[in-house]
Design a protein around this motif. Structure first.
Motif, mmCIF file in Angstrom:
data_model
loop_
_atom_site.group_PDB
_atom_site.id
_atom_site.type_symbol
_atom_site.label_atom_id
_atom_site.label_comp_id
_atom_site.label_asym_id
_atom_site.label_seq_id
_atom_site.Cartn_x
_atom_site.Cartn_y
_atom_site.Cartn_z
ATOM 1 N N UNK A 94 0.971 -1.236 -0.108
ATOM 2 C CA UNK A 94 0.018 -0.004 0.111
ATOM 3 C C UNK A 94 1.028 1.269 0.038
ATOM 4 N N UNK A 95 1.927 1.282 -0.863
ATOM 5 C CA UNK A 95 2.673 2.543 -1.130
ATOM 6 C C UNK A 95 1.976 3.910 -1.562
ATOM 7 N N UNK A 96 1.028 3.357 -2.197
ATOM 8 C CA UNK A 96 -0.112 4.312 -3.066
ATOM 9 C C UNK A 96 -1.212 4.478 -2.598
ATOM 10 N N UNK A 97 -1.573 5.064 -1.778
ATOM 11 C CA UNK A 97 -2.951 5.225 -0.817
ATOM 12 C C UNK A 97 -3.812 5.764 -2.050
ATOM 13 N N UNK A 98 -5.110 5.150 -2.366
ATOM 14 C CA UNK A 98 -6.181 5.734 -3.205
ATOM 15 C C UNK A 98 -6.305 6.908 -3.228
ATOM 16 N N UNK A 99 -6.535 7.588 -1.892
ATOM 17 C CA UNK A 99 -6.685 9.136 -1.969
ATOM 18 C C UNK A 99 -5.835 10.031 -2.453
ATOM 19 N N UNK A 100 -4.486 9.376 -2.290
ATOM 20 C CA UNK A 100 -3.469 9.968 -2.748
ATOM 21 C C UNK A 100 -3.463 10.137 -4.461
ATOM 22 N N UNK A 101 -3.728 8.895 -4.798
ATOM 23 C CA UNK A 101 -3.790 8.876 -6.521
ATOM 24 C C UNK A 101 -4.904 9.525 -6.947
ATOM 25 N N UNK A 102 -6.185 9.691 -5.935
ATOM 26 C CA UNK A 102 -7.223 10.546 -6.664
ATOM 27 C C UNK A 102 -6.906 11.995 -6.697
ATOM 28 N N UNK A 103 -6.024 12.710 -5.784
ATOM 29 C CA UNK A 103 -5.853 13.897 -5.473
ATOM 30 C C UNK A 103 -4.850 14.326 -6.605
ATOM 31 N N UNK A 104 -4.203 13.703 -7.207
ATOM 32 C CA UNK A 104 -3.119 14.165 -8.291
ATOM 33 C C UNK A 104 -3.806 14.041 -9.590
ATOM 34 N N UNK A 105 -3.380 15.175 -10.740
ATOM 35 C CA UNK A 105 -3.938 14.871 -11.883
ATOM 36 C C UNK A 105 -2.604 15.235 -12.741
ATOM 37 N N UNK A 106 -2.026 14.117 -13.209
ATOM 38 C CA UNK A 106 -0.995 14.326 -14.159
ATOM 39 C C UNK A 106 -1.177 14.908 -15.540
ATOM 40 N N UNK A 107 -0.287 15.481 -15.996
ATOM 41 C CA UNK A 107 -0.497 16.077 -17.430
ATOM 42 C C UNK A 107 -0.859 14.936 -18.241
ATOM 43 N N UNK A 108 -2.085 15.540 -19.047
ATOM 44 C CA UNK A 108 -2.586 14.612 -20.293
ATOM 45 C C UNK A 108 -3.467 13.949 -19.562
ATOM 46 N N UNK A 109 -4.037 13.897 -18.472
ATOM 47 C CA UNK A 109 -5.026 12.972 -17.703
ATOM 48 C C UNK A 109 -6.315 14.083 -17.117
ATOM 49 N N UNK A 110 -7.253 13.423 -17.164
ATOM 50 C CA UNK A 110 -8.547 14.174 -16.702
ATOM 51 C C UNK A 110 -8.387 13.999 -15.200
ATOM 52 N N UNK A 111 -9.108 14.749 -14.239
ATOM 53 C CA UNK A 111 -9.098 14.710 -12.920
ATOM 54 C C UNK A 111 -9.822 13.502 -12.475
ATOM 55 N N UNK A 112 -9.575 13.069 -11.443
ATOM 56 C CA UNK A 112 -10.303 11.889 -10.522
ATOM 57 C C UNK A 112 -11.906 12.138 -10.908
ATOM 58 N N UNK A 113 -12.391 13.415 -10.523
ATOM 59 C CA UNK A 113 -13.844 13.780 -10.562
ATOM 60 C C UNK A 113 -13.992 14.460 -11.833
ATOM 61 N N UNK A 114 -14.519 13.871 -12.986
ATOM 62 C CA UNK A 114 -14.940 14.655 -13.984
ATOM 63 C C UNK A 114 -16.139 15.137 -14.432
ATOM 64 N N UNK A 115 -16.694 16.480 -14.073
ATOM 65 C CA UNK A 115 -18.143 16.764 -14.492
ATOM 66 C C UNK A 115 -18.067 17.162 -15.858
ATOM 67 N N UNK A 116 -19.252 16.893 -16.464
ATOM 68 C CA UNK A 116 -19.404 17.188 -17.636
ATOM 69 C C UNK A 116 -21.084 17.526 -17.759
ATOM 70 N N UNK A 117 -21.456 18.314 -18.903
ATOM 71 C CA UNK A 117 -22.881 18.731 -19.115
ATOM 72 C C UNK A 117 -22.847 18.779 -20.650
ATOM 73 N N UNK A 118 -24.053 18.374 -20.987
ATOM 74 C CA UNK A 118 -24.449 18.461 -22.601
ATOM 75 C C UNK A 118 -24.114 19.918 -23.017
ATOM 76 N N UNK A 119 -23.549 19.929 -24.106
ATOM 77 C CA UNK A 119 -23.011 21.048 -24.995
ATOM 78 C C UNK A 119 -21.807 21.847 -24.360
ATOM 79 N N UNK A 120 -21.255 21.136 -23.233
ATOM 80 C CA UNK A 120 -19.894 22.028 -22.692
ATOM 81 C C UNK A 120 -18.913 21.527 -23.796
#
Length: 180
Positions: free
Chosen positions: A110-136
Motif C-alpha cells: 500500500x505504498x500508493x494510497x487511493x486518496x493520494x492517487x485521486x488527489x493528483x492530476x498528471x498532465x494529459x489525464x483528466x481529474x479524478x472527478x470529471x463533471x460534464x454537461x451536455x453542450x459543454x
C-alpha cells in the motif's frame, strides 16, 4: 474577435514590443481601462471575466461556432481546474459526474494510497472527478482516430452521456481562433 484582425490591439502590442508604450518601472505596462476587468473578490472578478469571454452563455451554449471561437488560457493547471469547475456550473443543462478508477497493480505494501492517487492530476489525464454537461466543450487528450479527426487537441462538444461513455461532436474548425 481575432487578435490579428483587431488593428487597435495589434498596434498596442507593437507599441509595447517597440518600447514606445508607457511603462511602469522596467517590467509593467499600464493597460487601458477599457480592457481591464477590475478586481473585487476573486470569485466575483473571475465571474466577470468569464462573462466577458463568454457573453450570453445561457443563450449560446448549444452553438458550436460560439463555443469554438472562445477560450480562456491559464498559466497553471490548478487555475485551469478551478476555471473548468466554474464554467461547468454555468452551463444550463444536467450534470454527469465520472470518477477515475485508480488501483495500483502489485502494490502489496500500500505504498500508493487511493486518496493520494485521486488527489493528483498528471498532465494529459483528466481529474479524478470529471463533471460534464451536455453542450459543454471538451478537448481530446489522446489520438483516438486521427483518420477521422479524433486527435490530441481536437475540440468537441458533449452531446450525450451514458454511465461509461460520452457522446461528443467535433466542433468545426472554420470559426476557431488562431494563435500566431
Amino acid at each position: 474577435m481575432r487578435a490579428q484582425s483587431d488593428t487597435w490591439f495589434s498596434e498596442y502590442l507593437l507599441r509595447i514590443g517597440n518600447g514606445t508604450k508607457e511603462m511602469i518601472g522596467a517590467d509593467y505596462v499600464c493597460l487601458p481601462d477599457d480592457i481591464v476587468i477590475g478586481y473585487n473578490t476573486t470569485e466575483e472578478s473571475i465571474d466577470k471575466f468569464i462573462e466577458n469571454v463568454f457573453p450570453c452563455l445561457q443563450n449560446n451554449a448549444t452553438l458550436g461556432a460560439y463555443i469554438s471561437s472562445r477560450a480562456i488560457l491559464s498559466t497553471k493547471n490548478e487555475h485551469v481546474d478551478e476555471l473548468n469547475a466554474m464554467m461547468i456550473d454555468k452551463f444550463p443543462s444536467k450534470e454527469k459526474v465520472y470518477y477515475s478508477f485508480d488501483p495500483v497493480d502489485d502494490d502489496s505494501r500500500n505504498n500508493y494510497l487511493i486518496d493520494f492517487l485521486n488527489s493528483i492530476t498528471p498532465n494529459g489525464l483528466p481529474p479524478h472527478v470529471l463533471k460534464v454537461k451536455t453542450n459543454c466543450p471538451v478537448i481530446l487528450l489522446r489520438n483516438l482516430d486521427p483518420h477521422n479527426g479524433l486527435c490530441n487537441g481536437t475540440r468537441l462538444m458533449v452531446r450525450a452521456f451514458q454511465d461509461n461513455a460520452i457522446g461528443a461532436e467535433i466542433v468545426k474548425e472554420e470559426n476557431n481562433f488562431q494563435f500566431t
